[in-house]
Design a protein around this motif. Structure first.
Motif, short mmCIF file in Angstrom:
data_model
loop_
_atom_site.label_atom_id
_atom_site.label_comp_id
_atom_site.label_asym_id
_atom_site.label_seq_id
_atom_site.Cartn_x
_atom_site.Cartn_y
_atom_site.Cartn_z
N ILE A 85 -45.95 -43.79 73.50
CA ILE A 85 -46.08 -42.66 74.41
C ILE A 85 -47.20 -42.97 75.41
CG2 ILE A 85 -47.68 -41.42 72.89
CD1 ILE A 85 -46.39 -38.80 73.85
N SER A 86 -46.99 -42.59 76.65
CA SER A 86 -48.01 -42.80 77.69
C SER A 86 -47.88 -41.72 78.74
CB SER A 86 -47.87 -44.19 78.32
OG SER A 86 -46.62 -44.30 78.99
N ARG A 87 -48.85 -41.66 79.65
CA ARG A 87 -48.75 -40.66 80.71
C ARG A 87 -49.25 -41.25 82.02
NH1 ARG A 87 -53.54 -36.82 78.25
NH2 ARG A 87 -55.30 -37.96 79.17
N ASP A 88 -48.71 -40.72 83.10
CA ASP A 88 -49.14 -41.07 84.45
C ASP A 88 -49.62 -39.77 85.09
OD1 ASP A 88 -49.30 -41.60 87.21
OD2 ASP A 88 -47.76 -43.13 87.09
N ASN A 89 -50.92 -39.59 85.15
CA ASN A 89 -51.47 -38.33 85.65
C ASN A 89 -51.09 -38.10 87.12
OD1 ASN A 89 -52.62 -38.02 83.15
ND2 ASN A 89 -54.67 -38.67 83.79
N ALA A 90 -51.03 -39.15 87.90
CA ALA A 90 -50.70 -39.00 89.32
C ALA A 90 -49.28 -38.48 89.51
CB ALA A 90 -50.86 -40.34 90.04
N LYS A 91 -48.40 -38.85 88.59
CA LYS A 91 -47.00 -38.40 88.68
C LYS A 91 -46.73 -37.18 87.82
CE LYS A 91 -45.13 -42.97 89.79
NZ LYS A 91 -44.16 -44.03 89.41
N ASN A 92 -47.77 -36.73 87.08
CA ASN A 92 -47.61 -35.57 86.20
C ASN A 92 -46.42 -35.77 85.25
OD1 ASN A 92 -48.98 -33.18 85.55
ND2 ASN A 92 -47.45 -31.91 86.58
N THR A 93 -46.37 -36.96 84.67
CA THR A 93 -45.23 -37.36 83.85
C THR A 93 -45.72 -38.07 82.59
OG1 THR A 93 -43.81 -37.60 85.80
CG2 THR A 93 -43.12 -38.77 83.80
N VAL A 94 -45.05 -37.80 81.48
CA VAL A 94 -45.28 -38.49 80.22
C VAL A 94 -44.03 -39.31 79.90
CG1 VAL A 94 -45.53 -38.18 77.73
CG2 VAL A 94 -46.96 -36.87 79.29
N TYR A 95 -44.25 -40.48 79.34
CA TYR A 95 -43.15 -41.39 79.04
C TYR A 95 -43.07 -41.65 77.54
CZ TYR A 95 -43.64 -42.31 84.02
OH TYR A 95 -43.73 -42.17 85.38
N LEU A 96 -41.89 -42.03 77.09
CA LEU A 96 -41.71 -42.54 75.74
C LEU A 96 -40.91 -43.83 75.87
CD1 LEU A 96 -42.25 -41.99 72.73
CD2 LEU A 96 -39.93 -41.04 72.62
N GLN A 97 -41.60 -44.96 75.70
CA GLN A 97 -40.94 -46.26 75.71
C GLN A 97 -40.43 -46.53 74.30
OE1 GLN A 97 -40.41 -48.53 78.32
NE2 GLN A 97 -39.16 -49.57 76.78
N MET A 98 -39.14 -46.76 74.20
CA MET A 98 -38.51 -46.96 72.90
C MET A 98 -37.90 -48.35 72.86
SD MET A 98 -36.72 -43.23 72.35
CE MET A 98 -35.47 -43.54 73.58
N ASN A 99 -38.41 -49.19 71.98
CA ASN A 99 -37.92 -50.56 71.82
C ASN A 99 -37.32 -50.74 70.43
OD1 ASN A 99 -39.00 -51.17 74.39
ND2 ASN A 99 -40.97 -51.75 73.51
N SER A 100 -36.57 -51.81 70.26
CA SER A 100 -35.97 -52.13 68.96
C SER A 100 -35.25 -50.92 68.37
CB SER A 100 -37.04 -52.64 67.99
OG SER A 100 -37.70 -53.77 68.52
N LEU A 101 -34.45 -50.28 69.18
CA LEU A 101 -33.79 -49.05 68.76
C LEU A 101 -32.81 -49.30 67.62
CD1 LEU A 101 -33.42 -47.44 72.25
CD2 LEU A 101 -34.48 -46.33 70.27
N LYS A 102 -32.72 -48.31 66.74
CA LYS A 102 -31.86 -48.36 65.57
C LYS A 102 -30.86 -47.21 65.63
CE LYS A 102 -35.80 -49.94 62.81
NZ LYS A 102 -36.63 -49.64 61.60
N PRO A 103 -29.75 -47.32 64.96
CA PRO A 103 -28.78 -46.20 64.94
C PRO A 103 -29.41 -44.89 64.46
CG PRO A 103 -27.73 -48.17 64.12
CD PRO A 103 -29.19 -48.52 64.30
N GLU A 104 -30.37 -44.97 63.55
CA GLU A 104 -31.01 -43.75 63.05
C GLU A 104 -31.95 -43.10 64.07
OE1 GLU A 104 -30.95 -46.77 61.57
OE2 GLU A 104 -32.85 -47.20 60.54
N ASP A 105 -32.16 -43.73 65.22
CA ASP A 105 -32.92 -43.10 66.30
C ASP A 105 -32.05 -42.18 67.15
OD1 ASP A 105 -34.60 -46.25 66.74
OD2 ASP A 105 -35.40 -44.45 65.76
N THR A 106 -30.75 -42.17 66.88
CA THR A 106 -29.83 -41.32 67.63
C THR A 106 -30.18 -39.85 67.42
OG1 THR A 106 -28.03 -42.93 67.54
CG2 THR A 106 -27.43 -40.62 67.87
N ALA A 107 -30.40 -39.15 68.54
CA ALA A 107 -30.81 -37.74 68.48
C ALA A 107 -30.93 -37.22 69.91
CB ALA A 107 -32.14 -37.59 67.76
N VAL A 108 -31.11 -35.90 70.01
CA VAL A 108 -31.56 -35.31 71.27
C VAL A 108 -33.08 -35.36 71.26
CG1 VAL A 108 -31.59 -33.27 72.74
CG2 VAL A 108 -29.53 -33.84 71.42
#
Length: 128
Positions: free
Chosen positions: A70-93
């Motif tokens: 998780i990270s944030r860019d204050n200038a863009k007023n945005t938070v990110y979630l970088q997801m790597n090595s995704l697995k089928p069990e990560d499937t969700a809303v």
């Protein structure tokens, strides 16, 4: 008007990556603890990652530690979630949320009941 809008979800193969974005309007995002949550069909909403307002301290659930960031860019007023090595069990809303309370702890902040504003969610599907 306070609004959170998620984007970046989609279909990805196992082992792939996605970056989710949470754009805020109507308030300054970095003044609040922001959490990413997910909910799979038939399961409870789960706290995935949090970022603390005052210093950007981050928390990640054991199920995603070492794979999600998780990270944030204050200038863009945005938070990110970088997801790597995704697995089928990560499937969700996946949802982002903002907490009005300034209190933070690793046991309190990943709980969905402690958040006041929610986005509409973005679907992440991990499948071959």
């Amino acid at each position: 008007q306070v609004q959170l809008v998620e984007s970046g979800g989609g279909l990805v193969q196992p082992g792939g990556s996605l970056r989710l974005s949470c754009a805020a309007s109507g308030f300054t995002l970095h003044a609040y603890t922001i959490g990413w949550f997910r909910q799979a069909p038939g399961k409870e909403r789960e706290g995935v990652s949090c970022i603390r307002s005052r210093d950007g301290y981050t928390y990640h659930a054991d199920s995603v530690k070492g794979r999600f960031t998780i990270s944030r860019d204050n200038a863009k007023n945005t938070v990110y979630l970088q997801m790597n090595s995704l697995k089928p069990e990560d499937t969700a809303v996946y949802y982002c949320a903002a907490a009005l309370s300034t209190y933070y702890s690793d046991s309190y902040s990943p709980l969905s009941r402690n958040y006041n504003y929610w986005g509409q969610g973005t679907q992440v599907t991990v499948s071959s």
